[in-house]
Design an enzyme around this catalytic site. Sequence first.
Site, PDB file in Angstrom:
ATOM      1  N   ILE A 188       0.829  -1.194   0.000  1.00  0.00           N
ATOM      2  CA  ILE A 188       0.000   0.000   0.000  1.00  0.00           C
ATOM      3  C   ILE A 188       0.871   1.255   0.000  1.00  0.00           C
ATOM      4  O   ILE A 188       1.974   1.261   0.531  1.00  0.00           O
ATOM      5  CB  ILE A 188      -0.997   0.021   1.179  1.00  0.00           C
ATOM      6  N   CYS A 189       0.362   2.305  -0.612  1.00  0.00           N
ATOM      7  CA  CYS A 189       1.089   3.568  -0.710  1.00  0.00           C
ATOM      8  C   CYS A 189       0.907   4.366   0.574  1.00  0.00           C
ATOM      9  O   CYS A 189      -0.202   4.770   0.905  1.00  0.00           O
ATOM     10  CB  CYS A 189       0.581   4.370  -1.902  1.00  0.00           C
ATOM     11  N   LEU A 190       2.002   4.580   1.279  1.00  0.00           N
ATOM     12  CA  LEU A 190       1.974   5.365   2.508  1.00  0.00           C
ATOM     13  C   LEU A 190       2.896   6.578   2.418  1.00  0.00           C
ATOM     14  O   LEU A 190       3.127   7.246   3.415  1.00  0.00           O
ATOM     15  CB  LEU A 190       2.386   4.489   3.696  1.00  0.00           C
TER      16      LEU A 190
END
Length: 171
Positions: free
Chosen positions: A115-117
């Site tokens: 996931i893009c954090l």
Amino acid sequence: MADESARRAVSQIPLLKTHAGPRDRTLWPQRLKEEYQALIRFVEQNKAADNDWFRLESNPDGTRWTGTCWFIHELLRYDFRLEFDIPVTYPDTAPEVAVPELDGKTAKMYRGGRICLTEHFAPLWARNAPRFGLAHLMALGLAPWLAVEVPDLISKGLVVHRERQREAAAE
């Protein structure tokens, strides 16, 4: 953070004291103990607030974590596997959480379901390293990501509840 209740919940997660990563053979066990204590505290406070939403377990040396997380949307529970490895530069670098079932279904995800954090969580982690740990990753990284992405994926028909999948397969 989104609201005062989230701020209050995160403030109750203990900050970690030991600055050690998996390469530090002498201090890593102490850091791992602190990680477990913070995770246990976070899960207990979630259960007390009727907000239990994940399970995690690690390999014996604490470098590989797997588990499940779930999201309730319109009274339906959506379950997802999650996994991450502790980077060698941890705790200065946050782990990259992967939700493999959602790989390729949203632009806010890297190859392999990570996931893009980077936009919101990475700067927060950088400011608070090494005091932040895995409980903070779950509370401030994965939870908000799920809250934004899962309803959107459901509305687009990219994520379907397992009961509806069975009904569609039976027809």
